[in-house]
Design a protein around this motif. Structure first.
Motif, PDB file in Angstrom:
ATOM      1  N   SER A 195      44.047  25.898   1.140  1.00 27.15           N
ATOM      2  CA  SER A 195      43.190  26.057  -0.035  1.00 27.15           C
ATOM      3  C   SER A 195      42.494  27.399  -0.051  1.00 27.15           C
ATOM      4  O   SER A 195      42.083  27.918   0.988  1.00 27.15           O
ATOM      5  CB  SER A 195      42.144  24.935  -0.079  1.00 27.15           C
ATOM      6  N   ARG A 196      42.390  27.969  -1.241  1.00 19.95           N
ATOM      7  CA  ARG A 196      41.607  29.176  -1.492  1.00 19.95           C
ATOM      8  C   ARG A 196      40.504  28.827  -2.487  1.00 19.95           C
ATOM      9  O   ARG A 196      40.460  27.721  -3.034  1.00 19.95           O
ATOM     10  CB  ARG A 196      42.504  30.276  -2.062  1.00 19.95           C
ATOM     11  N   LYS A 197      39.653  29.804  -2.751  1.00 19.87           N
ATOM     12  CA  LYS A 197      38.540  29.550  -3.661  1.00 19.87           C
ATOM     13  C   LYS A 197      39.026  29.206  -5.060  1.00 19.87           C
ATOM     14  O   LYS A 197      38.581  28.220  -5.672  1.00 19.87           O
ATOM     15  CB  LYS A 197      37.619  30.776  -3.708  1.00 19.87           C
ATOM     16  N   ASP A 198      39.955  30.010  -5.608  1.00 22.29           N
ATOM     17  CA  ASP A 198      40.413  29.799  -6.986  1.00 22.29           C
ATOM     18  C   ASP A 198      41.904  29.507  -7.079  1.00 22.29           C
ATOM     19  O   ASP A 198      42.472  29.521  -8.180  1.00 22.29           O
ATOM     20  CB  ASP A 198      40.095  31.040  -7.842  1.00 22.29           C
ATOM     21  N   THR A 200      45.704  28.018  -4.640  1.00 23.91           N
ATOM     22  CA  THR A 200      46.301  27.427  -3.435  1.00 23.91           C
ATOM     23  C   THR A 200      47.303  28.418  -2.871  1.00 23.91           C
ATOM     24  O   THR A 200      48.082  29.012  -3.614  1.00 23.91           O
ATOM     25  CB  THR A 200      47.002  26.096  -3.779  1.00 23.91           C
ATOM     26  N   SER A 250      48.002  29.240  -8.965  1.00 22.84           N
ATOM     27  CA  SER A 250      46.806  28.910  -9.746  1.00 22.84           C
ATOM     28  C   SER A 250      47.110  27.696 -10.626  1.00 22.84           C
ATOM     29  O   SER A 250      48.256  27.389 -10.924  1.00 22.84           O
ATOM     30  CB  SER A 250      46.400  30.100 -10.625  1.00 22.84           C
TER      31      SER A 250
END
Length: 336
Positions: A195-198, A200, A250
């Motif tokens: 997971s990333r902030k905005d 995957t 995204s």
């Protein structure tokens, strides 16, 4: 050499014999001291390294894998060679890059690398470290993938930079002379999905083009699902099978298998060309993926890559992520 005689000549006085007594005792003491020194030297020359008592156990990193065996190597900064390497037969599953302790049984062949049989193997602590979402074993596995041409890879050191969240994995080929150390800097993210902030992130190999989309797969050691992770992406970039990439997805992801999504960006991860090799690791993987297999692999995933300088060939171990038994295939690729 000091010669000592204890025979008394006829006609000599007892006083003369008494005068020689201290010299006799001194000579005898010197001979005894010389004998002790020689004995000590002999013991030192014939003594080998101490043999540990109790379990016949070794530990190190899993740096290569085959169907029923794995290569374990270790490094120590002490005197001598400082490295150990052993091909170990084992029916269980151990993750590539994992640090394991192995209890051996039976005889060990003293070739280099040696060969032995494991009674048991346990994974040592390889949990994610603070500042990184990625465990050490996964970082080591990616470093090994980047330097797939090393014949006997040895992990000298692993470090985590808390500020950047990056792993630094220092390794070398113990079968090369002279040794040349390499440092692989690995992002603190795991193979497959993370997971990333905005968005995957998916890290894996491009294994197939399906219409206008690309199939990416990642084998991260021993997935809980029993399958490699897989993602089918739309992207405006042109990709090639065999490439190791990071895809930033995204929006939503269709959680089918393989999963599906749209990649806002895809970045290639550079891999090292082994010393003396003609092909890059990604080119060898691409040729392996081109082979017609019977039965064909529905969702191919790369489990291991090896380069053999002696035969000028690559060995690529592929698995079918859709098969119940992994459907492993070992493919030889000529380095030309």
């Amino acid at each position: 050499m000091i010669q000592v005689s204890n025979k008394r000549r006829l006609g000599r006085s007892s006083g003369a014999a008494a005068a020689r007594a201290p010299l006799f005792r001194l000579s005898l003491a010197l001979l005894l001291l010389l004998a002790l020194v020689l004995s000590g030297c002999s013991d030192q020359a014939n003594s080998g390294p101490p043999v540990p008592e109790g379990k016949n156990e070794i530990s190190g990193y899993v740096v290569k894998r085959d169907k029923n065996r794995f290569l374990l190597t270790s490094y120590s900064s002490g005197q001598g060679r400082g490295t150990e390497a052993l091909w170990i037969r084992f029916k269980g599953d151990v993750p590539l890059g994992g640090r394991v302790a192995v209890e051996l049984e039976g005889d060990i062949r003293t070739s280099y690398p040696g060969m032995g049989q494991a009674k048991s193997a346990r994974l040592l602590d390889s949990s994610a470290t603070a500042g990184s979402a990625r465990p050490e074993s996964s970082a080591v596995a990616e470093a090994l993938a980047r330097h797939a041409g090393l014949r006997v890879p040895v992990i000298k050191e692993t470090r985590l930079d808390q500020a950047s969240g990056q792993w630094a994995v220092i390794l070398f080929d113990d079968d090369a002379s002279p040794r040349r150390e390499r440092t692989a800097r690995v992002k603190g993210l795991d193979w497959g999905f993370s997971s990333r902030k905005d968005s995957t992130l998916f890290t894996g190999y491009v294994v197939r083009k399906v219409g206008g989309r690309y199939l990416l797969t990642a084998y991260n050691g021993a997935p809980s699902s029993g399958r490699a992770e897989a993602l089918l992406i739309h992207t405006g970039k042109s990709l090639r099978p065999g490439q190791l990439v990071e895809a930033f997805v995204s929006g939503g992801i269709d959680e089918s298998y393989p999963a599906q999504g749209k990649a806002e960006d895809v970045q290639a991860i550079e891999t090292d060309r082994p010393s003396g090799a003609f092909l890059l690791p990604e080119q060898a993987v691409a040729r392996a993926l081109e082979r017609r297999l019977d039965p064909p692999l529905s969702v191919p995933a790369v489990k291991d890559i090896r380069y053999e300088a002696g035969t000028k060939s690559w060995t690529i171990l592929l698995m079918d992520a859709m098969a119940e038994d992994d459907g492993e295939s070992t493919i030889e690729v000529a380095d030309q």
